[in-house]
Design a protein around this motif. Structure first.
Motif, short mmCIF file in Angstrom:
data_model
loop_
_atom_site.label_atom_id
_atom_site.label_comp_id
_atom_site.label_asym_id
_atom_site.label_seq_id
_atom_site.Cartn_x
_atom_site.Cartn_y
_atom_site.Cartn_z
N SER A 1 -10.34 0.99 -16.13
CA SER A 1 -11.24 2.14 -15.87
C SER A 1 -11.85 2.07 -14.46
CB SER A 1 -12.32 2.26 -16.95
OG SER A 1 -13.04 1.08 -17.09
N ILE A 2 -10.97 2.05 -13.48
CA ILE A 2 -11.40 2.10 -12.08
C ILE A 2 -11.61 3.56 -11.72
CG2 ILE A 2 -10.82 1.45 -9.71
CD1 ILE A 2 -8.79 -0.55 -10.95
N LYS A 3 -12.79 3.85 -11.17
CA LYS A 3 -13.12 5.25 -10.86
C LYS A 3 -12.52 5.63 -9.52
CE LYS A 3 -17.50 5.74 -12.71
NZ LYS A 3 -18.90 5.83 -12.35
N VAL A 4 -11.38 6.32 -9.54
CA VAL A 4 -10.78 6.78 -8.29
C VAL A 4 -10.34 8.22 -8.44
CG1 VAL A 4 -9.90 4.53 -7.60
CG2 VAL A 4 -8.49 5.99 -9.01
N SER A 5 -10.34 8.95 -7.32
CA SER A 5 -9.83 10.32 -7.39
C SER A 5 -8.31 10.28 -7.36
CB SER A 5 -10.38 11.13 -6.21
OG SER A 5 -10.27 10.41 -5.01
N ASP A 6 -7.74 9.31 -6.63
CA ASP A 6 -6.30 9.24 -6.48
C ASP A 6 -5.94 7.83 -6.04
OD1 ASP A 6 -3.67 9.84 -6.25
OD2 ASP A 6 -3.84 10.82 -4.28
N VAL A 7 -4.84 7.28 -6.58
CA VAL A 7 -4.47 5.92 -6.19
C VAL A 7 -4.01 5.83 -4.74
CG1 VAL A 7 -3.91 5.00 -8.47
CG2 VAL A 7 -2.15 6.21 -7.16
N SER A 8 -3.76 6.98 -4.11
CA SER A 8 -3.32 6.92 -2.72
C SER A 8 -4.47 7.09 -1.73
CB SER A 8 -2.23 7.94 -2.45
OG SER A 8 -2.66 9.21 -2.83
N SER A 9 -5.72 7.09 -2.24
CA SER A 9 -6.84 7.08 -1.28
C SER A 9 -7.15 5.62 -0.92
CB SER A 9 -8.07 7.78 -1.86
OG SER A 9 -8.36 7.29 -3.13
N SER A 10 -7.82 5.42 0.22
CA SER A 10 -7.99 4.05 0.72
C SER A 10 -9.04 3.30 -0.08
CB SER A 10 -8.35 4.07 2.19
OG SER A 10 -9.74 4.13 2.35
N ALA A 11 -8.91 1.98 -0.11
CA ALA A 11 -9.81 1.14 -0.89
C ALA A 11 -11.24 1.22 -0.36
CB ALA A 11 -9.33 -0.31 -0.87
N GLN A 12 -11.37 1.63 0.90
CA GLN A 12 -12.67 1.79 1.52
C GLN A 12 -13.55 2.80 0.79
OE1 GLN A 12 -11.28 2.34 5.37
NE2 GLN A 12 -12.62 0.79 6.23
N THR A 13 -12.91 3.81 0.20
CA THR A 13 -13.68 4.91 -0.38
C THR A 13 -14.32 4.51 -1.71
OG1 THR A 13 -11.72 5.73 -1.51
CG2 THR A 13 -12.17 6.62 0.68
N LEU B 1 -8.95 -3.24 3.20
CA LEU B 1 -9.76 -2.03 2.97
C LEU B 1 -9.10 -0.73 3.41
CD1 LEU B 1 -13.40 -3.21 3.67
CD2 LEU B 1 -12.39 -2.56 1.49
N PRO B 2 -8.45 -0.70 4.58
CA PRO B 2 -7.87 0.59 4.97
C PRO B 2 -6.60 0.95 4.17
CG PRO B 2 -8.16 -0.88 6.88
CD PRO B 2 -8.32 -1.69 5.64
N PHE B 3 -6.03 -0.01 3.44
CA PHE B 3 -4.85 0.28 2.62
C PHE B 3 -5.24 1.13 1.41
CE2 PHE B 3 -1.48 -3.21 3.61
CZ PHE B 3 -1.62 -2.96 4.96
N THR B 4 -4.25 1.79 0.83
CA THR B 4 -4.55 2.60 -0.35
C THR B 4 -4.77 1.68 -1.55
OG1 THR B 4 -2.25 2.75 -1.04
CG2 THR B 4 -3.05 4.44 0.49
N ILE B 5 -5.35 2.26 -2.59
CA ILE B 5 -5.60 1.51 -3.81
C ILE B 5 -4.27 1.03 -4.39
CG2 ILE B 5 -6.42 1.77 -6.18
CD1 ILE B 5 -8.37 3.92 -4.72
N GLN B 6 -3.28 1.91 -4.33
CA GLN B 6 -1.96 1.55 -4.83
C GLN B 6 -1.39 0.35 -4.09
OE1 GLN B 6 0.74 4.89 -4.75
NE2 GLN B 6 2.51 3.54 -4.55
N GLU B 7 -1.49 0.36 -2.78
CA GLU B 7 -0.98 -0.76 -1.99
C GLU B 7 -1.73 -2.04 -2.31
OE1 GLU B 7 0.60 1.59 2.01
OE2 GLU B 7 -1.51 1.18 1.76
N ASN B 8 -3.05 -1.91 -2.45
CA ASN B 8 -3.85 -3.09 -2.77
C ASN B 8 -3.50 -3.65 -4.14
OD1 ASN B 8 -5.95 -4.06 -0.82
ND2 ASN B 8 -6.34 -1.87 -0.69
N LEU B 9 -3.15 -2.76 -5.07
CA LEU B 9 -2.89 -3.21 -6.43
C LEU B 9 -1.57 -3.97 -6.55
CD1 LEU B 9 -4.19 -0.24 -8.60
CD2 LEU B 9 -4.92 -2.62 -8.74
N VAL B 10 -0.61 -3.73 -5.66
CA VAL B 10 0.66 -4.45 -5.76
C VAL B 10 0.79 -5.54 -4.70
CG1 VAL B 10 1.85 -2.49 -6.78
CG2 VAL B 10 1.95 -2.83 -4.31
N LEU B 11 -0.23 -5.64 -3.84
CA LEU B 11 -0.19 -6.63 -2.77
C LEU B 11 0.03 -8.02 -3.35
CD1 LEU B 11 -0.63 -5.89 0.19
CD2 LEU B 11 -2.91 -6.85 0.01
#
Lengths: 318, 546
Positions: B426-438, B382-392
């Motif tokens: 179509s994932i609703k995010v403001s930025d891929v570098s915000s955390s997955a928590q948001t 969760l505290p990782f960014t969306i980008q990090e989670n997507l390539v994990l």
């Protein structure tokens, strides 16, 4: 019963007394740590608050000649140092470990400098007026009992009172309920309409007062002077006792007495004057601390307050 | 007190008026955009919307837990500025949160009185001291003894009055979820709340508990209390509510009377387009075996046998659904296949390759993707960014790792791929570098799905893939699963939602007591039969006895 006194029985009395004396500062500081941690704030600054209490109590006693005023001063100074910790951790949501470390470093430096200022001494202060011991004359000559309880600092008895009082406050009063809630789940307390920061602030200050109380005992009751860094890690042993005692007043008492016993045991061995043991004195001195580590590693059922160590921010996330 | 006529002539008055409420969170999310909502006295008002639509935020503002950026709040005709929940509580507003605000190690009574503790001295001595009251000792009352036994009596009385049953002395952690919710309701009643907000009250309850809750709520309505019911399900407001307001993306779409609307209309208002409740699924001939499980035995974390010798196959282009009441070994079965738990016995073959007891990485590399049942604990960091989670999980492979011996992360590449995935799913995010928590729950699940499918698996294992998701996200996940099946993947779907299993599966395996008790084709069975099998009943023509 009053025939030839077996030296071993004398030793047993001495061991009991030594155990109670050594455990008093530990239990008081552990109770302090308990209030803080039950409310959700880690207080590794106990060591510093004890040291501050020890110094202030000695200084006030030295200037006024009244050790009871010294005790009040010691308690107040521990509380005052805790205010710093509370402002950093509660008001400004700072890191509790960093703040606690700061408290310790400040107290070590401050008391060392003030030792020079007040008494112009490097290692230990001049003797100060001690809190007079309580004598129980009727049992003075009873074996074991007489050695154990015939002469005792009133603070040892007060320590037991504080355990009972802490139990009452924590489990029987609104404040205690709020402290426990605050350490488990501050957002729930907030939802119930209680100001989390107020509760935590007061709990941390109480924590400092109790640690200061324990420190005062060392300087104006146990020894009768202030020595540089005289707490020597007892604040950390108190933290261990707190964990060992599972964050409850009775647990703090039992764990504090256990660790006090290990220290008392070591003292007793020293006065035994057995040459073989004297050879290994340093090893014997180390034993209590080794046992602390073993004891802490051995226990499983120690459950800390759930929210301990985390700052509570109201609007962090919806 | 039982004057039922009272509620009739007061329906036109407003219990609560929210006018032009705006709220923006520090992260920049506009949770509420100029919402104006009037809740009438004595009505049950449904607040409907998808996850992240702003329902909870709006009600948290009414409860004083969050501050509004703009707008006015009028409670019972009085305009108020709420500084804390205390201000709302004294005006009769009570809220039952979705995630209970209860402290597990404390007793029921302690939880209920928290913040409003009755003092022993005051109740005993006030009679002797005339005008003396707790207020006169001020902050000192904080260290006077609490009168828990008086509180316990009142709690029992309140509970009985409303047809609930609770032991005030038991610890909350020993209660079932349904009982815990009752404690929450009693908490508000203890504070004499007559405006009750319930946030997703049914999402954690069993069907029977939902019925009990609805009985309690209709009692409240008879007593003239005002109820706000926050939900993302369509069935509930249609049963219980007088009027329903729908929120979408922080805006009020509209308020409708129950008689004038339908689930279809509500769904359209919620999602912003028509929603199909069934999934289009063209017939497909299954291909060769992708997964073959034989006699698998897996122990659970407590060291007990959870999976007792299970065998089944999954073919290419097929969805095998595993139905069952939770806790019958499904979790351990999945963990045993993907390598999170070592099987004690049996065999797992993927495309003929033996993967029994191999590490998750080896299983993954063999073409198995896994959507875990708990996206917070096992699906995402969760505290990782969306980008990090997507390539994990693929972060150590080309192209995400680069340099000599692949020692470095290629952040540009992972950013580019992440942006693509966010677009595709179509994932609703403001930025891929915000955390997955948001992210909201639905978008978090989309991140997990996107990552797992980007690995181009041959076999997809999806455990409870739509748990806690709203209509739109559920529909999306269903389409993805069927899409994968159509593309020739083998899909193993584990779900506690029987509807989901029946709608999606080509074959249904029912699990009970650690065994697969039957395998059926959806066309050859009924929901009733499956329900009986799930409950452990023998059904004529069923497979082996236990």
């Amino acid at each position: 019963m009053m025939q030839a006194i077996d030296p071993n029985l004398l030793l047993l009395g001495w061991l009991i007394r030594s155990t109670l004396e050594m455990s008093t500062p530990l239990v008081l500081a552990a109770l302090g740590g308990m209030f803080s941690e039950k409310s959700g704030i880690v207080n590794i600054g106990l060591e510093g608050m004890m040291l501050m209490g020890a110094f202030t109590a000695a200084a006030v006693s030295w200037y006024t000649g009244n050790p009871w005023l010294g005790l009040l001063g010691g308690i107040a100074s521990g509380g005052l140092l805790a205010v710093v910790h509370a402002v950093a951790c509660v008001t400004f949501k700072g890191n509790q470990i960093v703040s606690g470390t700061g408290v310790i470093l400040f107290a070590s430096g401050f008391t060392t400098v003030m030792l020079k200022v007040v008494w112009n001494a490097q290692g230990a202060s001049d003797p100060v007026t001690k809190i007079p011991d309580v004598y129980i004359n009727p049992i003075k000559d009873v074996p074991i009992l007489g050695t154990a309880f015939g002469q005792m600092s009133p603070i040892v008895y007060l320590m037991f009172v504080m355990v009972a009082l802490s139990y009452y406050v924590l489990y029987r009063t609104p404040f205690g309920l709020r402290v426990r809630a605050s350490g488990e789940d501050p957002s729930t307390l907030d939802t119930a309409g209680v100001n989390v920061d107020h509760v935590r602030f007061v709990a941390v200050v109480i924590s400092g007062c109790l640690a200061g109380f324990g420190g005062s005992y060392l300087s104006i009751s146990f020894l009768g002077f202030f020595g540089k860094l005289m707490t020597g890690g007892q604040g950390f042993i108190a933290l261990a006792a707190l964990i060992f005692g599972n964050w409850t007043p009775i647990g703090c008492l039992l764990a504090g007495v256990f660790f006090g016993f290990l220290n008392g045991f070591q003292n007793t061995i020293q006065i035994l004057n057995v040459p073989e043991l004297q050879l290994y004195l340093n090893f014997v001195k180390m034993l209590p601390y080794v046992l602390v580590v073993v004891a802490l590693a051995g226990i499983r059922k120690s459950i800390p307050p759930k929210a301990v160590g985390t700052a509570y921010e109201k609007e962090a996330k919806a | 007190m039982a004057e039922s006529s009272v509620s009739l002539d007061t329906t036109s008055r407003n219990a609560v008026e929210l006018i032009g409420i705006c709220k923006t969170f520090p992260g920049g999310v506009h949770a509420n955009k100029n919402i104006t909502l009037r809740i009438r006295e004595g009505e049950v008002h449904g607040l409907l919307g998808e996850n992240g639509a702003g329902k909870t935020t709006l009600m948290n503002i009414l409860y004083g837990l969050l501050t509004k950026d703009a707008g006015r709040i009028i409670i019972k005709g009085e305009e108020v500025e709420l500084q804390s929940p205390q201000d709302a509580i004294v005006r009769g507003v009570g809220m039952v949160h979705q995630h209970f605000k209860l402290i597990p190690p404390l007793t029921v009574a302690e939880n209920v009185v928290l913040g409003l503790e009755p003092i022993l001295v005051s109740t005993k001595m006030e009679s002797h001291l005339g005008g003396w009251s707790v207020k006169s000792v001020g902050v000192l009352s904080q260290i006077l003894p609490v009168d828990l036994s008086a509180a316990e009596k009142r709690i029992v009385a309140i509970a009985e009055e409303n047809g609930m049953n609770i032991d005030p002395k038991s610890k909350v952690m020993d209660l079932s979820v349904g009982q815990q919710q009752r404690v929450e309701v009693i908490k508000t009643l203890y504070r004499a709340a007559d405006i009750l907000i319930l946030d997703e009250p049914t999402s954690v309850l069993t069907p029977q508990e939902v019925d009990e809750l609805f009985v309690t709520l209709s009692k409240f309505k008879e007593q003239g209390k005002t109820i706000v019911l926050i939900t993302h399900k369509l069935r509930e407001p249609m049963i219980l509510c007088d009027r329903i307001s729908v929120l979408r993306d922080g805006e009020l779409v509209g308020t409708v009377n129950r008689e004038d609307t339908s689930p279809e209309q509500l769904a359209r208002m919620m999602v912003g387009r028509s929603v199909s409740f069934t999934v289009e699924k063209p017939p497909k001939e299954p291909g060769s075996k992708v997964l073959s499980v034989t006699d698998l035995v897996v122990y659970n974390a407590q060291g007990l046998v959870a999976v007792k010798g299970v065998s089944f196959d999954v073919h290419e282009g097929e969805i095998l659904g595993i139905a069952g009441v939770e806790g019958n070994g499904q979790t351990e079965l999945v963990e045993g296949i993907v390598g999170l738990r070592k099987p004690k016995n049996g065999q797992v073959l993927v495309n003929g390759k033996d993967l029994t007891g191999k590490s998750p990485r080896k299983v993954r590399n063999a073409g198995v993707s896994h959507i875990p049942e708990d996206r917070h604990k096992k699906g995402l960091v969760l505290p990782f960014t969306i980008q990090e989670n997507l390539v994990l999980g693929r972060h150590a492979d080309v192209p995400f790792a680069t340099g000599p011996r692949r020692m470095l992360l290629n952040l540009q590449e992972s950013r580019r791929v992440s942006k693509d995935l966010v677009q595709t799913y179509s994932i609703k995010v403001s930025d891929v570098s915000s955390s997955a928590q948001t992210l909201s729950g639905g978008n978090q699940q989309k991140v997990v799905v996107a990552r797992e499918l980007a690995a181009q698996p041959k076999l997809l294992i999806a455990a409870q893939p739509t748990r806690g998701l709203d209509v739109g996200a559920t529909e999306f996940i269903h389409q993805v699963l069927v899409g994968m099946r159509n593309a020739g993947l083998g899909v193993l779907l584990v779900s506690a939602e029987l509807d989901e299993i029946v709608n999606l599966s080509d074959r249904i395996a029912v699990m009970f007591g650690g065994k697969i008790v039957a395998i059926r084709k959806p066309s050859d069975t009924t929901v009733e039969e499956l329900g009986l099998l799930m409950a452990g009943h023998e059904v004529a023509g069923g497979s082996d006895e236990r």
